[in-house]
Design a protein around this motif. Structure first.
Motif, mmCIF file in Angstrom:
data_model
loop_
_atom_site.group_PDB
_atom_site.id
_atom_site.type_symbol
_atom_site.label_atom_id
_atom_site.label_comp_id
_atom_site.label_asym_id
_atom_site.label_seq_id
_atom_site.Cartn_x
_atom_site.Cartn_y
_atom_site.Cartn_z
ATOM 1 N N ASN A 184 50.132 50.788 45.810
ATOM 2 C CA ASN A 184 50.396 51.639 44.655
ATOM 3 C C ASN A 184 50.329 50.841 43.359
ATOM 4 O O ASN A 184 50.689 51.327 42.298
ATOM 5 N N ASN A 185 49.895 49.594 43.472
ATOM 6 C CA ASN A 185 49.735 48.741 42.288
ATOM 7 C C ASN A 185 48.276 48.403 42.061
ATOM 8 O O ASN A 185 47.534 48.145 43.014
ATOM 9 N N LEU A 186 47.896 48.348 40.770
ATOM 10 C CA LEU A 186 46.644 47.692 40.387
ATOM 11 C C LEU A 186 47.060 46.411 39.689
ATOM 12 O O LEU A 186 48.003 46.419 38.885
ATOM 13 N N VAL A 187 46.379 45.321 40.008
ATOM 14 C CA VAL A 187 46.724 44.033 39.386
ATOM 15 C C VAL A 187 45.490 43.480 38.673
ATOM 16 O O VAL A 187 44.422 43.370 39.266
ATOM 17 N N VAL A 188 45.671 43.176 37.383
ATOM 18 C CA VAL A 188 44.583 42.573 36.617
ATOM 19 C C VAL A 188 44.895 41.097 36.413
ATOM 20 O O VAL A 188 45.913 40.753 35.818
ATOM 21 N N ALA A 189 44.032 40.227 36.942
ATOM 22 C CA ALA A 189 44.156 38.797 36.679
ATOM 23 C C ALA A 189 43.178 38.475 35.556
ATOM 24 O O ALA A 189 41.964 38.494 35.755
ATOM 25 N N ASP A 190 43.724 38.256 34.368
ATOM 26 C CA ASP A 190 42.887 37.992 33.195
ATOM 27 C C ASP A 190 42.746 36.479 33.058
ATOM 28 O O ASP A 190 43.663 35.788 32.614
ATOM 29 N N GLU A 191 41.578 35.981 33.450
ATOM 30 C CA GLU A 191 41.389 34.525 33.553
ATOM 31 C C GLU A 191 40.653 33.950 32.338
ATOM 32 O O GLU A 191 39.808 33.062 32.464
ATOM 33 N N ALA A 192 41.012 34.470 31.153
ATOM 34 C CA ALA A 192 40.348 34.027 29.919
ATOM 35 C C ALA A 192 40.418 32.506 29.743
ATOM 36 O O ALA A 192 39.505 31.901 29.182
ATOM 37 N N TYR A 193 41.506 31.887 30.230
ATOM 38 C CA TYR A 193 41.709 30.448 29.963
ATOM 39 C C TYR A 193 41.568 29.573 31.203
ATOM 40 O O TYR A 193 41.912 28.403 31.167
ATOM 41 N N ILE A 194 41.075 30.135 32.284
ATOM 42 C CA ILE A 194 41.099 29.392 33.548
ATOM 43 C C ILE A 194 40.105 28.219 33.560
ATOM 44 O O ILE A 194 40.266 27.280 34.337
ATOM 45 N N PHE A 195 39.143 28.235 32.659
ATOM 46 C CA PHE A 195 38.220 27.091 32.545
ATOM 47 C C PHE A 195 38.990 25.787 32.276
ATOM 48 O O PHE A 195 38.518 24.705 32.587
ATOM 49 N N PHE A 196 40.166 25.909 31.651
ATOM 50 C CA PHE A 196 40.912 24.717 31.235
ATOM 51 C C PHE A 196 42.004 24.336 32.225
ATOM 52 O O PHE A 196 42.831 23.471 31.954
ATOM 53 N N SER A 197 42.039 25.026 33.358
ATOM 54 C CA SER A 197 43.146 24.843 34.283
ATOM 55 C C SER A 197 42.621 24.406 35.652
ATOM 56 O O SER A 197 41.455 24.637 35.984
ATOM 57 N N ASP A 198 43.497 23.785 36.445
ATOM 58 C CA ASP A 198 43.091 23.386 37.802
ATOM 59 C C ASP A 198 43.425 24.472 38.828
ATOM 60 O O ASP A 198 43.166 24.305 40.016
ATOM 61 N N GLU A 199 44.047 25.539 38.372
ATOM 62 C CA GLU A 199 44.430 26.619 39.304
ATOM 63 C C GLU A 199 43.189 27.329 39.844
ATOM 64 O O GLU A 199 42.169 27.439 39.157
ATOM 65 N N LYS A 200 43.349 27.850 41.058
ATOM 66 C CA LYS A 200 42.235 28.591 41.665
ATOM 67 C C LYS A 200 42.139 29.991 41.071
ATOM 68 O O LYS A 200 43.150 30.638 40.818
ATOM 69 N N SER A 201 40.914 30.442 40.890
ATOM 70 C CA SER A 201 40.684 31.797 40.401
ATOM 71 C C SER A 201 41.096 32.813 41.466
ATOM 72 O O SER A 201 41.122 32.499 42.656
ATOM 73 N N PHE A 202 41.358 34.039 41.035
ATOM 74 C CA PHE A 202 41.622 35.128 41.981
ATOM 75 C C PHE A 202 40.327 35.762 42.501
ATOM 76 O O PHE A 202 40.375 36.641 43.349
ATOM 77 N N LEU A 203 39.187 35.293 41.982
ATOM 78 C CA LEU A 203 37.911 35.920 42.371
ATOM 79 C C LEU A 203 37.714 35.993 43.878
ATOM 80 O O LEU A 203 37.278 37.012 44.409
ATOM 81 N N HIS A 204 38.073 34.899 44.578
ATOM 82 C CA HIS A 204 37.799 34.874 46.015
ATOM 83 C C HIS A 204 38.751 35.782 46.808
ATOM 84 O O HIS A 204 38.593 35.942 48.007
ATOM 85 N N GLU A 205 39.722 36.395 46.115
ATOM 86 C CA GLU A 205 40.638 37.335 46.783
ATOM 87 C C GLU A 205 40.096 38.770 46.749
ATOM 88 O O GLU A 205 40.681 39.666 47.335
ATOM 89 N N LEU A 206 38.985 38.958 46.021
ATOM 90 C CA LEU A 206 38.477 40.327 45.867
ATOM 91 C C LEU A 206 38.184 41.023 47.201
ATOM 92 O O LEU A 206 38.527 42.205 47.367
ATOM 93 N N PRO A 207 37.577 40.328 48.191
ATOM 94 C CA PRO A 207 37.295 41.029 49.453
ATOM 95 C C PRO A 207 38.573 41.488 50.149
ATOM 96 O O PRO A 207 38.553 42.455 50.901
ATOM 97 N N LYS A 208 39.680 40.813 49.876
ATOM 98 C CA LYS A 208 40.928 41.148 50.558
ATOM 99 C C LYS A 208 41.704 42.272 49.860
ATOM 100 O O LYS A 208 42.401 43.045 50.514
ATOM 101 N N TYR A 209 41.608 42.333 48.530
ATOM 102 C CA TYR A 209 42.433 43.285 47.784
ATOM 103 C C TYR A 209 41.570 44.263 46.986
ATOM 104 O O TYR A 209 40.975 43.899 45.969
#
Ligand code: PLP
Length: 361
Positions: A184-209
Motif C-alpha cells: 500500500n506504499n509507493l516509495v520514491v528513491a530520489d538519487e539526485a546526489y548518489i554520484f557523490f556517495s558510496d551507497e548502492k543505488s536502489f535501481l537493482h531493487e526494481l525487479p523485486k519491488y
C-alpha cells in the motif's frame, strides 16, 4: 463591467503558494555562487570542441525524438535498465510532478523535513495531502517508529532524497525496505546526489519491488543547464507515467547532448572525484571554525549551523557584503545554511572569508 476575479479561476492551492525564488548571481561582482548544488567545473577545451561538433547538426526544425535508438541504448548501457522501464524528464523536477499528477487524492504524500522543497510544493498545488515526517534532530535520520505510523490500510507515497538534500546523509535503508514491503506504499528513491556517495543505488531493487520509483538527474554533475532527469520503475507504474509525460518534453539539443556525454562520461567521473575530495577538505577546514557546526555529507554540499543565534545578522550581512551566495532556510531552520562544494579555488576563497569572519566575531 465587473472586475476580473482571479479566485474564480485559479485553485486556492495555487494562489496560496509563493513562486519559487531563484537566486541571481551578480555577475559584475563575481559572486561566489555556492547555493544550488550545481557543479562549478566547466568543460575542458578538447571535450567542448568535440561536443560542439557532435550537436551542430541536430535537426532543430523537427520535433525531438525521445526514442532515438542511440540514446536509449546508451542509457540502457549506463544504468543497466531496459528502455521500457525509464522515461526522461525536463530535470527530475518534472518527473516529481509527473508522479504527483498521477496520484489519487486519497494517497498521502509523506515528505521528510528538512528535505527537497519541491516535493511539498508540487504536492500542494496538486491538492494532495502532504504529511511531513520530521527527521531526528541529532542525525537527520527517519524516526524509528515510521513503520508503526505506516498504517497498512492507508495508501502512502514516500519521497526519500537519497542522500538527503539539504542534510547530506542517507536514511536508514532498512526502514526504506520495510516500507517497500507494504504494497500500500509507493516509495520514491530520489538519487539526485548518489554520484557523490558510496551507497548502492536502489535501481537493482526494481525487479523485486513493483512499488519502487527511482529518480536520477544529471544536474548535479555539471549539466544543470541541459535539464535532464530520468525516472525508472516497474512495468505497471511506468506505463501510467508514460501517459502523463508530455510527448516532446526534452528538447533536441538536450537529447543530442546527453547522447554525447554518456559516451564521454570520464569528464564527469573526474570532476565527481574532485568534488568528493574537495568535500572532505572543506569539511575539515570548516570544522575548525568555532562559530559553526558542520555536518558530514555524502553529497556535493555541506550543511552548516551557526552555533549561536547572535551570529545570524552578522553572518547574513557578511555574506551579502562579500557576494557569497549560499542557501539559507526558513521555517525553524534559520541558523542552517547549505554550501555547495565548489572548485578548489572557490573553496579556498570561502574558507578564507569564513576564517576572517570567525576572527572578528
Ligand atoms: C533531491 C533533489 N531532487 C531533485 C532535484 C531536481 O533536480 P533537477 O530538476 O535539476 O533534475 C534536486 C535539485 O536540487 C534535488 O535536490
Amino acid at each position: 463591467m465587473s472586475s476580473f476575479n482571479i479566485e474564480n479561476f485559479i485553485k486556492d492551492s495555487v494562489r496560496e503558494l509563493k513562486a519559487y525564488k531563484v537566486n541571481e548571481a551578480d555577475q559584475h561582482k563575481k559572486a561566489l555562487k555556492l547555493d544550488a548544488n550545481e557543479s562549478n567545473y566547466i568543460l575542458g577545451k578538447n571535450i567542448k570542441k568535440k561536443y560542439a561538433d557532435y550537436i551542430k547538426d541536430t535537426l532543430i526544425n523537427l520535433y525531438p525524438d525521445p526514442n532515438s535508438k542511440n540514446l536509449l541504448e546508451s542509457v540502457e548501457k549506463f544504468y543497466g535498465i531496459p528502455p521500457k522501464n525509464f522515461i526522461f524528464g525536463n530535470g527530475s523536477d518534472e518527473l516529481i510532478s509527473i508522479i504527483l499528477l498521477s496520484l489519487k487524492k486519497d494517497v498521502t504524500v509523506n515528505i521528510p523535513s528538512p528535505s527537497f522543497s519541491m516535493y511539498e510544493i508540487i504536492a500542494k498545488y496538486n491538492d494532495l495531502n502532504a504529511k511531513i515526517i520530521k527527521l531526528n534532530d541529532e542525525n537527520f535520520d527517519l524516526p524509528d517508529n515510521i513503520a508503526l505510523i505506516d498504517d497498512k490500510k492507508l495508501k502512502n507515497l514516500y519521497f526519500f532524497s537519497y542522500p538527503n538534500n539539504p542534510t547530506g546523509n542517507h536514511f536508514n535503508r532498512k526502514i526504506i525496505y520495510g516500507l517497500l514491503e507494504n504494497k500500500n506504499n509507493l516509495v520514491v528513491a530520489d538519487e539526485a546526489y548518489i554520484f557523490f556517495s558510496d551507497e548502492k543505488s536502489f535501481l537493482h531493487e526494481l525487479p523485486k519491488y513493483e512499488n519502487l520509483i527511482v529518480l536520477k538527474t544529471f544536474s548535479k554533475i555539471g549539466l544543470a543547464g541541459l535539464r535532464f532527469g530520468l525516472l525508472f520503475s516497474g512495468d505497471k507504474l511506468i506505463n501510467e507515467f508514460k501517459k502523463i509525460k508530455l510527448p516532446y518534453n526534452i528538447n533536441s539539443l538536450t537529447l543530442s547532448s546527453i547522447e554525447f556525454f554518456l559516451k564521454n562520461f570520464d569528464e564527469f567521473e573526474k570532476n565527481i572525484k574532485k568534488t568528493v575530495k574537495q568535500r572532505k577538505n572543506l569539511y575539515e577546514k570548516l570544522s575548525t571554525l568555532p562559530f559553526i557546526k558542520v555536518y558530514r555529507s555524502d553529497a556535493n554540499f555541506l550543511l552548516i549551523k551557526l552555533n549561536d543565534e547572535k551570529y545570524k545578522v552578522k553572518f547574513d550581512n557578511f555574506l551579502n557584503a562579500n557576494n557569497i551566495i549560499i542557501r539559507n532556510f526558513t521555517g525553524g531552520m534559520e541558523l542552517y545554511y547549505r554550501i555547495t562544494v565548489g572548485t578548489e579555488k572557490e573553496n579556498k576563497k570561502l574558507i578564507d572569508y569564513f576564517t576572517e569572519l570567525s576572527e572578528s566575531l
